[in-house]
Scaffold this motif. Structure first.
Motif, PDB file in Angstrom:
ATOM      1  N   ALA A 147      33.245 -40.255  22.071  1.00  0.00           N
ATOM      2  CA  ALA A 147      33.662 -40.587  20.708  1.00  0.00           C
ATOM      3  C   ALA A 147      32.816 -41.717  20.143  1.00  0.00           C
ATOM      4  N   LEU A 148      32.518 -42.710  20.966  1.00  0.00           N
ATOM      5  CA  LEU A 148      31.679 -43.823  20.520  1.00  0.00           C
ATOM      6  C   LEU A 148      30.276 -43.353  20.178  1.00  0.00           C
ATOM      7  N   PHE A 149      29.681 -42.550  21.053  1.00  0.00           N
ATOM      8  CA  PHE A 149      28.347 -42.020  20.773  1.00  0.00           C
ATOM      9  C   PHE A 149      28.344 -41.166  19.503  1.00  0.00           C
ATOM     10  N   THR A 150      29.367 -40.350  19.330  1.00  0.00           N
ATOM     11  CA  THR A 150      29.443 -39.479  18.155  1.00  0.00           C
ATOM     12  C   THR A 150      29.479 -40.296  16.869  1.00  0.00           C
ATOM     13  N   SER A 151      30.281 -41.351  16.862  1.00  0.00           N
ATOM     14  CA  SER A 151      30.394 -42.181  15.656  1.00  0.00           C
ATOM     15  C   SER A 151      29.087 -42.915  15.364  1.00  0.00           C
ATOM     16  N   ALA A 152      28.434 -43.426  16.381  1.00  0.00           N
ATOM     17  CA  ALA A 152      27.172 -44.139  16.162  1.00  0.00           C
ATOM     18  C   ALA A 152      26.074 -43.184  15.700  1.00  0.00           C
ATOM     19  N   ARG A 153      26.026 -42.008  16.285  1.00  0.00           N
ATOM     20  CA  ARG A 153      24.992 -41.028  15.883  1.00  0.00           C
ATOM     21  C   ARG A 153      25.154 -40.626  14.423  1.00  0.00           C
ATOM     22  N   ALA A 154      26.385 -40.485  13.970  1.00  0.00           N
ATOM     23  CA  ALA A 154      26.626 -40.095  12.580  1.00  0.00           C
ATOM     24  C   ALA A 154      26.100 -41.136  11.606  1.00  0.00           C
ATOM     25  N   ARG A 155      25.953 -42.352  12.049  1.00  0.00           N
ATOM     26  CA  ARG A 155      25.468 -43.433  11.182  1.00  0.00           C
ATOM     27  C   ARG A 155      24.022 -43.820  11.475  1.00  0.00           C
ATOM     28  N   GLY A 156      23.392 -43.125  12.410  1.00  0.00           N
ATOM     29  CA  GLY A 156      21.994 -43.372  12.722  1.00  0.00           C
ATOM     30  C   GLY A 156      21.741 -44.649  13.488  1.00  0.00           C
ATOM     31  N   MET A 157      22.755 -45.208  14.123  1.00  0.00           N
ATOM     32  CA  MET A 157      22.636 -46.522  14.759  1.00  0.00           C
ATOM     33  C   MET A 157      21.990 -46.437  16.142  1.00  0.00           C
ATOM     34  N   ARG A 158      21.304 -47.507  16.503  1.00  0.00           N
ATOM     35  CA  ARG A 158      20.852 -47.688  17.880  1.00  0.00           C
ATOM     36  C   ARG A 158      22.016 -48.268  18.668  1.00  0.00           C
ATOM     37  N   LEU A 159      22.525 -47.487  19.628  1.00  0.00           N
ATOM     38  CA  LEU A 159      23.654 -47.924  20.435  1.00  0.00           C
ATOM     39  C   LEU A 159      23.346 -47.653  21.897  1.00  0.00           C
ATOM     40  N   VAL A 160      23.659 -48.611  22.737  1.00  0.00           N
ATOM     41  CA  VAL A 160      23.533 -48.485  24.186  1.00  0.00           C
ATOM     42  C   VAL A 160      24.944 -48.587  24.755  1.00  0.00           C
ATOM     43  N   ALA A 161      25.387 -47.574  25.483  1.00  0.00           N
ATOM     44  CA  ALA A 161      26.758 -47.565  25.993  1.00  0.00           C
ATOM     45  C   ALA A 161      26.851 -46.617  27.179  1.00  0.00           C
ATOM     46  N   GLY A 162      27.979 -46.663  27.873  1.00  0.00           N
ATOM     47  CA  GLY A 162      28.216 -45.756  28.982  1.00  0.00           C
ATOM     48  C   GLY A 162      29.637 -45.877  29.483  1.00  0.00           C
ATOM     49  N   LYS A 163      30.111 -44.815  30.118  1.00  0.00           N
ATOM     50  CA  LYS A 163      31.457 -44.802  30.681  1.00  0.00           C
ATOM     51  C   LYS A 163      31.639 -45.965  31.652  1.00  0.00           C
ATOM     52  N   VAL A 164      32.724 -46.711  31.491  1.00  0.00           N
ATOM     53  CA  VAL A 164      32.987 -47.844  32.367  1.00  0.00           C
ATOM     54  C   VAL A 164      33.368 -47.343  33.762  1.00  0.00           C
ATOM     55  N   LEU A 165      32.814 -47.991  34.783  1.00  0.00           N
ATOM     56  CA  LEU A 165      33.097 -47.649  36.174  1.00  0.00           C
ATOM     57  C   LEU A 165      34.084 -48.650  36.752  1.00  0.00           C
ATOM     58  N   MET A 166      35.237 -48.156  37.213  1.00  0.00           N
ATOM     59  CA  MET A 166      36.248 -48.993  37.879  1.00  0.00           C
ATOM     60  C   MET A 166      37.023 -48.107  38.858  1.00  0.00           C
ATOM     61  N   ASP A 167      36.948 -48.431  40.136  1.00  0.00           N
ATOM     62  CA  ASP A 167      37.717 -47.637  41.102  1.00  0.00           C
ATOM     63  C   ASP A 167      38.633 -48.480  41.987  1.00  0.00           C
ATOM     64  N   ARG A 168      38.851 -49.746  41.591  1.00  0.00           N
ATOM     65  CA  ARG A 168      39.835 -50.573  42.291  1.00  0.00           C
ATOM     66  C   ARG A 168      40.216 -51.758  41.396  1.00  0.00           C
TER      67      ARG A 168
END
Length: 445
Positions: A147-168
């Protein structure tokens, strides 16, 4: 047919890092008052001064911002999308903050509707504060990342992001497992990394919330997918540092935990970095990793005072970050004003030139993206912010005094007095318009 845009105003960008030089001795300050900034098909193609009877011809769409400041759009190198829900929450330090406010807010992003509306609100809020690019933490949920990538792409923004990793050490609903997380990340990288202006970041929440197995998996993703970024937190709070030492007794330091798992490299962005020693600082320099300095958050949560002078002396890179919601505003102007206060408490005077460089071209260089953004040079994408120099009677009076100048000071020192007052007294109320690749994505009123 090409799209041609000409913006008129006072152009300001910082071409090279001025260091901690006195404001009147700083290098790399480029100030061009009363100039046309020429943008063709989303890229800056030049600038020219106003002259009587001249200017861009009728083939250009002309927008007159006379008497206003035009800068590169800000780059926020550490900010949390879901934490708009908990910004300005009372009374806790870091670890209690996570459990009391942050984790409950992030749990709600398992709902696709919450994630979609939250992403739209977040990227529009960035633009409404003059920020055109960001390095962002979403949540552990794959759908929230999309959802975050989709919103940023619609506005042409440079965005760096990724799924947060947490397993404990996180609540039910916010933990993943190593194998499924690796599959999710690989799929997200394939679909989104390099999609328009989007980049993927392997996103370790912080060492405490990942097992050694998950950290090893994160390092493997970095090796197997050259070009991806890595983002995490390090040495923000003394209680956190002690906890990491208990969890990873084999590591020399908190930073060494990441190094042992292959997570330090030239595309690594580590937030905070307050409680580091000289060996850690040398490791940052040698691996090319950067620290995202989060002054507002560090003050609000009582985490500590970042030693920027030590970073300069060692030679590793520092960029600027709001760290909302621990930070109290998405406004990079307010963030820079807090950075000045933090450095003043350390006995260092931070000029507006260095602060602005770290939030524009300096951040772009640290991310390997200076060919694209962070300055007003030929060929850069027109990620821009247009500002009123002053808003309200106090700031307007202060700006008038600065414009009159003081006897005996150099032109660059006089300009710095005006820019510093704008940086210190300004916020999103000063913002007139925000452009992303030449398209107006926010306009006041």
């Amino acid at each position: 047919m090409s799209q041609r845009l000409a913006l008129f105003g006072d152009l300001l960008d910082i071409e090279v890092d001025p260091g901690f030089a006195a404001p009147g001795d700083a290098a790399g300050v480029r100030y061009r008052p009363d100039h046309w900034l020429l943008v063709e098909d989303g890229r800056i193609v030049g600038a020219e001064p106003a002259r009587a009877g001249s200017g861009p011809d009728a083939s250009w769409q002309r927008v007159d911002h006379a008497g206003r400041l035009i800068t590169p759009g800000f780059i926020d190198t550490h900010v949390h999308c879901p934490q708009l829900d908990v910004i300005a929450s009372y009374g806790t330090a870091l670890l209690e903050w996570l459990n009391t406010y942050t984790f409950p807010a992030e749990l709600r992003y398992a709902d696709p509707l919450v994630a979609a509306s939250g992403a739209e609100r977040f990227v529009d809020a960035l633009l409404a504060h003059g920020t055109t690019s960001a390095v962002v933490f979403p949540t552990v949920h794959k759908g929230a990342t999309e959802a975050l990538f989709t919103s940023a792409r619609a506005r042409g923004m440079r965005l760096v992001a990724g799924k947060v990793l947490m397993d404990r050490h996180a609540p039910d609903g916010l933990r993943d497992d190593v194998l499924q997380a690796e599959r999710d990340c690989a799929d997200l990288i394939a679909r989104w990394h390099g999609n328009g202006r989007l980049s993927y970041a392997v996103t370790v929440r912080f060492a405490a919330t990942s097992t050694p197995e998950q950290l090893a998996m994160a390092g493997r993703l970095c090796r197997e997918h050259p070009g991806v970024y890595m983002q995490t937190h390090v040495a923000e709070n003394t209680d956190e540092v002690r906890w990491i030492a208990e969890l990873f007794p084999e590591a020399r330091s908190y930073l060494d935990v990441y190094h042992r798992h292959g997570l330090l490299h030239e595309r690594a962005v580590l937030a905070h970095g307050i409680w580091l020693d000289d060996t850690d600082r040398a490791l940052l320099r040698d691996t090319g990793a950067q620290i995202a300095f989060c002054p507002s958050s560090n003050l609000f949560l009582g985490s500590g005072l970042f030693d920027w002078q030590a970073a300069v002396d060692t030679g590793y890179r520092v960029s600027m970050a709001s760290d909302v919601g621990g930070g109290t505003s998405l406004s990079m102007l307010r963030t820079l004003a807090d950075a000045y206060k933090v450095q003043a408490l350390r006995g260092v005077k931070l000029s507006a030139w260095k602060a602005l460089h770290a939030a524009t071209r300096g951040a772009a260089e640290a991310l390997g993206l200076a060919h694209e953004m962070g300055h007003l040079g030929h060929g850069a994408l027109a990620d821009l912010a247009v500002w009123d120099w002053a808003v309200g009677p106090v700031a307007t009076h202060r700006d008038a005094v600065a414009r009159r100048g003081r006897a005996g000071v150099s032109p660059l020192t006089a300009l710095h007095e005006r820019v510093f007052a704008w940086m210190t007294l300004g916020d999103e109320r000063n913002l007139v318009a925000t452009y992303v690749a030449g398209a107006c994505r926010h306009e006041r009123g």
